[in-house]
Scaffold this motif. Structure first.
Motif, PDB file in Angstrom:
ATOM      1  N   ASP A   1       0.931  -1.385   0.155  1.00 25.88           N
ATOM      2  CA  ASP A   1       0.460   0.202   0.248  1.00 25.88           C
ATOM      3  C   ASP A   1       0.816   1.399  -0.168  1.00 25.88           C
ATOM      4  OD1 ASP A   1      -1.954   1.678   0.997  1.00 25.88           O
ATOM      5  OD2 ASP A   1      -3.195   0.796   1.816  1.00 25.88           O
ATOM      6  N   GLU A   2       1.021   1.674  -1.132  1.00 27.61           N
ATOM      7  CA  GLU A   2       1.822   3.129  -1.712  1.00 27.61           C
ATOM      8  C   GLU A   2       1.631   3.681  -0.564  1.00 27.61           C
ATOM      9  OE1 GLU A   2       5.273   3.974  -2.253  1.00 27.61           O
ATOM     10  OE2 GLU A   2       5.069   1.128  -3.219  1.00 27.61           O
ATOM     11  N   ARG A   3       0.206   3.899  -1.098  1.00 23.73           N
ATOM     12  CA  ARG A   3      -0.371   5.165   0.275  1.00 23.73           C
ATOM     13  C   ARG A   3      -0.067   5.460   1.213  1.00 23.73           C
ATOM     14  NH1 ARG A   3      -5.986   5.932  -0.108  1.00 23.73           N
ATOM     15  NH2 ARG A   3      -6.359   3.917   0.666  1.00 23.73           N
ATOM     16  N   LEU A   4      -0.446   4.228   1.914  1.00 19.55           N
ATOM     17  CA  LEU A   4      -0.117   3.290   3.656  1.00 19.55           C
ATOM     18  C   LEU A   4       1.960   3.853   3.902  1.00 19.55           C
ATOM     19  CD1 LEU A   4       0.234   3.153   6.659  1.00 19.55           C
ATOM     20  CD2 LEU A   4      -0.624   0.623   5.777  1.00 19.55           C
ATOM     21  N   LYS A   5       1.927   3.330   2.732  1.00 16.31           N
ATOM     22  CA  LYS A   5       3.938   3.835   2.973  1.00 16.31           C
ATOM     23  C   LYS A   5       4.363   4.950   3.239  1.00 16.31           C
ATOM     24  CE  LYS A   5       8.054   1.772   1.038  1.00 16.31           C
ATOM     25  NZ  LYS A   5       8.794   2.124   0.082  1.00 16.31           N
TER      26      LYS A   5
ATOM     27  N   GLY B   1     -14.447   6.646  16.181  1.00 16.29           N
ATOM     28  CA  GLY B   1     -13.986   6.658  15.136  1.00 16.29           C
ATOM     29  C   GLY B   1     -14.456   6.168  13.956  1.00 16.29           C
ATOM     30  N   TYR B   2     -15.802   6.295  13.677  1.00 18.94           N
ATOM     31  CA  TYR B   2     -16.572   5.590  12.691  1.00 18.94           C
ATOM     32  C   TYR B   2     -17.505   6.201  12.035  1.00 18.94           C
ATOM     33  CZ  TYR B   2     -15.333   1.314  14.517  1.00 18.94           C
ATOM     34  OH  TYR B   2     -14.095   0.467  15.408  1.00 18.94           O
ATOM     35  N   PHE B   3     -16.517   6.900  10.897  1.00 17.33           N
ATOM     36  CA  PHE B   3     -16.940   8.008   9.866  1.00 17.33           C
ATOM     37  C   PHE B   3     -16.197   7.836   8.731  1.00 17.33           C
ATOM     38  CE2 PHE B   3     -14.096   9.769  12.262  1.00 17.33           C
ATOM     39  CZ  PHE B   3     -13.120  10.103  10.724  1.00 17.33           C
ATOM     40  N   ASP B   4     -17.145   7.672   7.108  1.00 15.00           N
ATOM     41  CA  ASP B   4     -16.544   7.208   6.568  1.00 15.00           C
ATOM     42  C   ASP B   4     -15.690   9.242   5.541  1.00 15.00           C
ATOM     43  OD1 ASP B   4     -18.860   8.997   5.462  1.00 15.00           O
ATOM     44  OD2 ASP B   4     -19.654   7.677   4.336  1.00 15.00           O
ATOM     45  N   GLU B   5     -15.351   8.592   4.374  1.00 14.51           N
ATOM     46  CA  GLU B   5     -14.317  10.354   3.535  1.00 14.51           C
ATOM     47  C   GLU B   5     -15.191  11.020   3.794  1.00 14.51           C
ATOM     48  OE1 GLU B   5     -11.473   9.928   0.807  1.00 14.51           O
ATOM     49  OE2 GLU B   5     -10.985   7.191   1.465  1.00 14.51           O
TER      50      GLU B   5
ATOM     51  N   PHE C   1      -5.369   8.820   7.694  1.00 15.39           N
ATOM     52  CA  PHE C   1      -6.600  10.121   8.019  1.00 15.39           C
ATOM     53  C   PHE C   1      -5.495  10.922   8.413  1.00 15.39           C
ATOM     54  CE2 PHE C   1      -8.479  12.585  11.212  1.00 15.39           C
ATOM     55  CZ  PHE C   1      -9.492  13.353  11.407  1.00 15.39           C
ATOM     56  N   MET C   2      -5.021  11.360   9.381  1.00 14.90           N
ATOM     57  CA  MET C   2      -3.741  12.235   9.784  1.00 14.90           C
ATOM     58  C   MET C   2      -2.793  12.868   8.389  1.00 14.90           C
ATOM     59  SD  MET C   2      -1.606  11.072  13.740  1.00 14.90           S
ATOM     60  CE  MET C   2      -1.299   9.216  12.526  1.00 14.90           C
ATOM     61  N   ALA C   3      -1.931  12.324   7.672  1.00 18.88           N
ATOM     62  CA  ALA C   3      -1.355  12.709   6.509  1.00 18.88           C
ATOM     63  C   ALA C   3      -3.055  13.036   5.678  1.00 18.88           C
ATOM     64  CB  ALA C   3      -1.011  10.964   5.282  1.00 18.88           C
ATOM     65  N   ARG C   4      -3.966  12.381   5.333  1.00 13.75           N
ATOM     66  CA  ARG C   4      -4.692  13.007   4.662  1.00 13.75           C
ATOM     67  C   ARG C   4      -5.114  14.876   5.077  1.00 13.75           C
ATOM     68  NH1 ARG C   4      -7.997   9.257   3.287  1.00 13.75           N
ATOM     69  NH2 ARG C   4      -9.124   9.853   5.360  1.00 13.75           N
ATOM     70  N   ASN C   5      -4.511  14.942   6.220  1.00 16.78           N
ATOM     71  CA  ASN C   5      -5.757  16.483   6.858  1.00 16.78           C
ATOM     72  C   ASN C   5      -4.258  17.080   7.707  1.00 16.78           C
ATOM     73  OD1 ASN C   5      -8.437  15.762   6.772  1.00 16.78           O
ATOM     74  ND2 ASN C   5      -8.223  14.195   7.438  1.00 16.78           N
TER      75      ASN C   5
END
Ligand code: UDP
Length: 246
Positions: free
Chosen positions: A54-58, A141-145, A175-179
Motif C-alpha cells: 500500500d503505497e499510500r500507507l508507506k 472513529g466510525y465515519f467515511d471520507e 487520516f492524519m496524512a490527508r488532513n
C-alpha cells in the motif's frame, strides 16, 4: 553508537526513529511549541507488512515527523539487520507519558476513534488519573471520507494541542496524512486500540508478559479473532531475512 548505526533505521523501506520514551516525549514537546501539525506514528510488523502493498500507507508513515518502532517484531528485525533497537516504544506507553506531561504543562487533548461512547469513557478515566488535564473534545472513529470534513471541523473548533487518533491502521495513518494541513492542532498521534484499553473495554497484557516481549501472545489468547492478522509477524521476519540476504 557504532558508525553504521544512525538515528533512523530502515526496515523494508519504512523509516523508524531510534528513540526511547524519554527522547520521543522530548521531541513531541518540541513539536508542541512549533506551529503546524506534526504527525507521530508507531509502525509494528503488521503495519510494515501492510505498507509493502500500500503505497499510500508507506508514504503516510515515511512522511511522519516521528516514527516509533512498536512491537517485538520490529526489535527482532533491527537485530537481524545488525543495528539493534534496544526496546520497542508502544503508542500506548508514549500516550500515557504525554498525558502526564499535558496535565503538568497545560496542553489540551482531543480523543478521536473507537466505537461511539468509548472515547468519552476513556476521557472520564483519563480525568480520574490526571485530574488537571484539559480534554478539548472526543469523537468516535466510525465515519467515511464524506464525513471526514465534519470531524476535522469539530476537532478544529476544539483547538486541541494534542490529537490522539485511535482508529487502527491504516485508517489512522491515512487520516492524519490527508488532513495534516487542515488540522488545527500541534501534534496528531496514531494510537491504535488505546482508547479501548483506557475505557476499560480491553485489558493490556500483564507487565511481565509485556517485558518478555509476549504482548502479541496475550492479545492472541484474549482476542483469537486476531489470529489471521498475527500471521504477518513471522512473514515479516522471513521477509527481513530474505531482503538482508539480497
Ligand atoms: N476503529 C475506528 N474506526 C474504524 C475502524 C476501527 O475507530 O473505522 C477503532 C476500533 O474500534 C479500535 C481501534 O480502531 O478501537 C483499532 O484497534 P486495534 O486493536 O485493531 O488496533 P492496534 O492497537 O492493533 O493498532
Amino acid at each position: 553508537m557504532p558508525p553504521h548505526i544512525t538515528d533512523k533505521i530502515d526496515i523494508l523501506g519504512i523509516l523508524l526513529d531510534r528513540v526511547d520514551y524519554e527522547k520521543a516525549s522530548q521531541r513531541v514537546m518540541e513539536f508542541l511549541e512549533t506551529p503546524g501539525a506534526k504527525i507521530v506514528v508507531t509502525p509494528n510488523a503488521e503495519i510494515i507488512m501492510a505498507a509493502q502493498k500500500d503505497e499510500r500507507l508507506k508514504a503516510a508513515i515515511n512522511g511522519a515527523d516521528l516514527s516509533l518502532p512498536d512491537g517485538i517484531g520490529v526489535v527482532l528485525a533491527s537485530k537481524l539487520l545488525g543495528c539493534p533497537l534496544e526496546e520497542r516504544t508502544t503508542g500506548f506507553d508514549l500516550m500515557m507519558r504525554l498525558l502526564k506531561m499535558a496535565e503538568e504543562r497545560g496542553y489540551s487533548v482531543f480523543l478521536l476513534g473507537a466505537k461511539p461512547g468509548v472515547a468519552e469513557e476513556a476521557a472520564r478515566n483519563i480525568k480520574k488519573r490526571f485530574p488537571g488535564i484539559k480534554i478539548a473534545g472526543t469523537h468516535h472513529g466510525y465515519f467515511d471520507e464524506a464525513g471526514e470534513e465534519k470531524v476535522v471541523g469539530i476537532i478544529n473548533e476544539a483547538r486541541p494541542d494534542l490529537l490522539f487518533v485511535a482508529m487502527g491502521a491504516p485508517k489512522q495513518e491515512l487520516f492524519m496524512a490527508r488532513n495534516r494541513d487542515k488540522l488545527n492542532c500541534r501534534v496528531a498521534m496514531g494510537v491504535g486500540g488505546s482508547l479501548d484499553v483506557l475505557s476499560g473495554k480491553v485489558r493490556r497484557a500483564p507487565v511481565l508478559m509485556q517485558k518478555a516481549g509476549l504482548e502479541w501472545l496475550y492479545r492472541l489468547l484474549t482476542q483469537p479473532s486476531r489470529f489471521r492478522r498475527m500471521g504477518a509477524l513471522p512473514m515479516f521476519l522471513v521477509k527481513v531475512i530474505f531482503n538482508r540476504r539480497k
